[in-house]
Design an enzyme around this catalytic site. Structure first.
Site, short mmCIF file in Angstrom:
data_model
loop_
_atom_site.label_atom_id
_atom_site.label_comp_id
_atom_site.label_asym_id
_atom_site.label_seq_id
_atom_site.Cartn_x
_atom_site.Cartn_y
_atom_site.Cartn_z
N SER A 75 -12.34 7.70 56.04
CA SER A 75 -13.43 8.06 57.35
C SER A 75 -12.88 7.15 58.23
O SER A 75 -12.50 7.31 59.45
CB SER A 75 -15.13 7.84 57.15
OG SER A 75 -15.32 8.90 56.18
N ASN A 154 -11.70 20.14 51.04
CA ASN A 154 -11.90 19.51 50.47
C ASN A 154 -13.16 20.40 50.46
O ASN A 154 -13.62 20.26 48.45
CB ASN A 154 -12.61 18.25 50.73
CG ASN A 154 -14.24 18.64 52.60
OD1 ASN A 154 -12.54 19.01 53.48
ND2 ASN A 154 -14.66 18.29 52.29
N GLN A 184 -7.52 14.44 50.48
CA GLN A 184 -7.33 15.56 49.28
C GLN A 184 -6.79 15.24 48.55
O GLN A 184 -6.86 16.22 46.87
CB GLN A 184 -8.04 16.45 49.56
CG GLN A 184 -9.91 16.81 49.33
CD GLN A 184 -10.98 16.62 48.96
OE1 GLN A 184 -10.54 16.51 47.73
NE2 GLN A 184 -12.52 15.57 48.44
N GLY A 205 -9.59 5.98 48.16
CA GLY A 205 -10.05 5.44 46.85
C GLY A 205 -10.57 5.81 46.24
O GLY A 205 -10.35 6.49 45.37
N HIS A 206 -11.73 6.13 46.94
CA HIS A 206 -12.57 6.49 45.53
C HIS A 206 -12.31 8.27 45.32
O HIS A 206 -13.34 8.75 44.42
CB HIS A 206 -14.11 6.09 46.34
CG HIS A 206 -14.70 7.42 47.34
ND1 HIS A 206 -15.07 8.11 47.21
CD2 HIS A 206 -14.28 6.62 48.54
CE1 HIS A 206 -16.16 8.95 48.04
NE2 HIS A 206 -14.73 8.24 49.20
N THR A 242 -11.28 -10.23 57.07
CA THR A 242 -9.75 -10.49 55.98
C THR A 242 -10.14 -10.29 54.69
O THR A 242 -11.18 -9.03 54.24
CB THR A 242 -11.07 -11.94 54.80
OG1 THR A 242 -11.02 -13.37 55.98
CG2 THR A 242 -10.43 -12.25 54.15
N CYS A 329 -23.86 21.67 54.21
CA CYS A 329 -22.54 21.16 54.60
C CYS A 329 -22.81 19.58 54.06
O CYS A 329 -22.37 19.11 53.38
CB CYS A 329 -21.99 20.14 55.99
SG CYS A 329 -21.97 22.08 56.45
C1 LIG Z 1 -13.62 12.31 51.36
C2 LIG Z 1 -12.77 13.18 52.46
C3 LIG Z 1 -12.66 12.02 53.67
C4 LIG Z 1 -13.70 10.80 53.60
O1 LIG Z 1 -12.98 8.84 52.63
P1 LIG Z 1 -14.35 7.73 52.83
O2 LIG Z 1 -13.54 7.28 52.33
O3 LIG Z 1 -15.27 9.19 51.92
O4 LIG Z 1 -15.09 8.18 54.16
C5 LIG Z 1 -11.79 12.34 54.53
N1 LIG Z 1 -11.05 13.33 54.64
C6 LIG Z 1 -11.49 14.16 53.27
C7 LIG Z 1 -10.42 15.42 52.80
C8 LIG Z 1 -12.47 13.34 52.72
O5 LIG Z 1 -12.20 15.01 51.24
#
Ligand SMILES: *Cc1c(COP(=O)(O)O)cnc(C)c1O
Length: 397
Positions: A75, A154, A184, A205-206, A242, A329
């Site tokens: 984000s 997504n 994605q 990353g997540h 940092t 959503c």
């Molecule tokens: C999850 C997602 C984000 C946001 O990423 P975060 O690291 O959770 O802030 C942005 N764009 C898409 C398409 C996503 O799937």
């Protein structure tokens, strides 16, 4: 079949993989130095982020490591790319082109710019969720400074023709910047920023098996974008603070595992297709949302008539299956998904939608389990549904 736990919500977030955790671990312990410090601890930390940056740049096909900027999330990268580029280039114009199916990090950044007087064209997509290069080019004006189209959606998994879009935009006006939210797509689709011809690309990353709280933005050399955080000069002065050394190292590891293991996606794709075919054939009045082919390897999005997505999630959860719905959503909103509505899914069907997103960590047994549990759960909900009762009354003699 025995009760199982199946995590099928990988588009929301993923578990941290053991390799990633292992790579990060030293930086939670001995590797605590500040990368800006000149002493041994500092130098070690600095070397770790330099190596991570080089690795990520090389895995993404960037010309130079310095084109990779670390952020705290996808984000943040999306916000920075959009607002930073719009503001830095506003002397040339205040028109931006994007689509109706973007992530909220993009849509809400654009809305913030609209409040400041920028103008945004939100392109329609077809029933597969696709945007054409022609549609993008046709929307371009002399004052268009930025085009943003997500790499992969997504919710319904549509993979957009980013390379073709970038080429078409640049052919019409080389100065118009092209940014793609690739959160994605990274790890699921081969990505080379140079071949794609984009100016900026975001990742998180997540979504690829790091813990939450690390992202990155690729910014091509020469692209004008405002600084995000003024501070101690980190990230070439563009984003002070940092550095999050452990997470940066984790991101590089996760990307390496994802890219080097791309062959494994064939297995994920097979599981996806088995889920789609299995659900559509065993559950009447169900339909696939999005494209059958131009689709992320792990994405399944199906609508079931006569039921609500929320109740479906609840019963799946009780059966040990974690999934998601496009009917809201977010858990705090009752609006149907803007993505499903944009691809033409009727509101009632959008309310009865289910997203299963699988990853390399899922197994064939997970797929078997979902296919065993889901039909009964849908049937149970339909038996309680007044809409279904009415349908039966009208259709069964
Ligand atoms: C999850 C997602 C984000 C946001 O990423 P975060 O690291 O959770 O802030 C942005 N764009 C898409 C398409 C996503 O799937």
């Amino acid at each position: 079949m025995e009760e199982r736990f199946v995590y099928a919500d990988n588009a929301a977030t993923t578990s941290t993989s053991p390799e990633v955790l292992e790579a990060m671990m030293p930086y939670f312990k001995d590797g605590y130095g500040n990368p800006s410090s000149l002493h041994k601890k500092g130098r070690e930390a600095k070397a770790a982020i330099t190596e991570a940056r080089e690795k990520i740049a090389s895995l993404l096909g960037a010309a130079k490591p310095n084109e990779i900027y670390f952020t705290a999330s996808g984000s943040e990268a999306d916000n920075w790319a959009i607002k930073g580029a719009a503001h830095a280039n506003q002397n040339r114009g205040k028109h931006i082109i994007s689509t109706k199916i973007e992530h909220h990090a993009v849509l809400h950044s654009l809305e913030a710019l609209e409040k400041e007087g920028f103008e945004v064209t939100y392109l329609d997509v077809d029933s597969d969720g696709l945007v054409t290069p022609e549609a993008v080019v046709n929307a371009m004006r002399d004052d268009t400074t930025l085009v943003e189209v997500m790499f992969a959606n997504n919710e319904v998994g549509t993979i957009e023709p980013i390379k073709e879009i970038a080429a078409a935009v640049k052919a019409k006006n080389p100065k118009t910047l092209v940014f793609t939210d690739a959160v994605q797509a990274v790890g699921n689709v081969p990505i080379n920023v140079a071949e794609l011809g984009v100016d900026m690309l975001s990742l998180s990353g997540h979504k690829i098996h790091t813990p939450k709280g690390i992202g990155a933005l690729y910014i091509k050399t020469g692209v004008r974008i405002l600084n995000l955080v003024d501070g101690g000069g980190q990230e070439r002065g563009k984003r002070g603070g940092t550095e999050n050394v452990a997470y940066i190292v984790g991101l590089a590891k996760a990307l390496e595992v994802a890219v080097n293991g791309m062959d494994e996606n064939k297995r994920v794709e097979k599981m996806r297709d088995r889920l789609i075919d299995g659900i559509l054939t065993s559950i009447p009045h169900s339909r696939l949302n999005g494209s059958r082919t131009t689709r992320l390897v792990g994405n399944v999005n199906i609508s079931f008539e006569f039921i609500e997505g929320e109740s479906l999630l609840l019963l799946l959860d009780m059966a040990g299956i974690c999934a998601s719905t496009g009917s809201a959503c977010s858990s705090t909103s009752l609006e149907p998904s803007h993505v499903l509505i944009s691809i033409g899914v009727p509101v009632e069907l959008a309310h009865g939608s289910l997203r299963l997103s699988i990853s390399r960590q899922n197994t064939d047994e997970d797929v078997d389990y979902i296919l065993e549990k889901l039909p009964g759960i849908v049937q149970r909900l339909r038996e309680m549904s007044p809409l279904y009762e009415e349908y039966l009354k009208n259709n069964v003699k």
